[in-house]
Write a protein that holds these residues in place. Structure first.
Motif: not given
Length: 281
Positions: A142-147
């Motif tokens: 998971t990319n952190v920007a998607e959290i």
């Protein structure tokens, strides 16, 4: 003039560190899932393991995590090396738990030995490993920007009761982004501190005082670096339109996400059904 033969002894490989909040490069089915799907799966499995931490439940969740790691093409190099002191600590904990006894009881050379404490220790250890693997899978895929957009979408119903879910999502996103960066900064500070010459202490009191001063210096430097990084991050967020842009990215589940959630629910139901203890008459 002869030259010395080269040293043929094998060089010791440096230990692999823990990789946190950095996705493994590549694309896969697990990588393409919505971040909210992974958060919901983690929440459901965590609640399941909290109320039903049996061997069957742990085994089913472990199989689910291993299958997800297989589909995500997670390499073995992503796993950190386990230090020796941790194995010794686990062995010491296992021996201490075995002394508690309990059912089941086996007989060895005419002596009854209870394995209940040891089995409980092994179950708790397996449970901890499964939870760590579950969190690592989310971190690796998971990319952190998607959290932040996922948290904002999942918490949308909470806006009806005036809960600042957007601010919470931004806080979570900034904390996740800053965590790996601060770890690297602290490693650099610690390495720079070790390179500084040390004064020779003449007594134990002087050595204790020197260690205390080193801790104070490291904490002061860490706070300074953290504040500087926070100021730089604040300027960057302001230049890009404010904190509202962090959680404003549209994010919605796709058909693959519904399939993943269905599999997770099926695993949870199967664990609840098969891990129920039998009723004694």
């Amino acid at each position: 003039m002869t030259t010395a033969p080269p040293d043929e002894s094998p060089t010791r490989k440096p230990p692999r560190g823990v990789v946190l909040l950095r996705p493994v490069p590549g694309t896969s089915t697990i990588h393409d899932l919505w971040a909210g799907t992974k958060l919901l799966a983690v929440l459901a499995i965590s609640v399941l393991l909290t109320f039903s931490p049996g061997w069957i439940t742990i085994g089913l969740v472990a199989a689910l995590v291993l299958t997800a790691a297989r589909l995500a093409h997670i390499p073995r190099g992503a796993l950190p090396n386990v230090p020796r002191w941790l194995w010794l600590l686990l062995a010491l904990g296992g021996v201490s738990a075995a002394l508690a006894g309990g059912h089941p009881v086996i007989g060895v050379a005419g002596t009854s030995i209870g394995l209940g404490g040891l089995l409980n220790f092994l179950r708790i250890t397996a449970l901890s490993i499964v939870l760590l693997g579950l969190g690592a899978m989310v971190s690796w895929t998971t990319n952190v920007a998607e959290i932040a957009p996922a948290v904002a979408s999942l918490g949308r119903p909470l806006r009806l009761v005036r809960i600042p879910i957007d601010e919470w999502a931004v806080t979570v996103a900034l904390a996740l982004r800053a965590f790996p960066m601060l770890i690297d900064e602290f490693r650099v500070l610690y390495a720079a501190r070790r390179l500084r010459p040390k004064r020779v202490a003449d007594s134990r009191r002087a050595r204790r005082r020197r260690r205390a001063m080193e801790v104070v210096d490291l904490l002061t430097a860490a706070l300074t670096v953290t504040l500087r990084r926070a100021d730089e991050m604040g300027d960057a967020i302001t230049a890009r339109g404010g904190i509202g842009q962090i959680s404003a990215t549209p994010s919605r589940p796709k058909p693959a996400d519904w399939l993943a959630l269905s599999i997770t629910v099926a695993v949870c139901i199967a664990a609840i059904v098969f891990d129920v203890p039998p009723v004694r008459p």
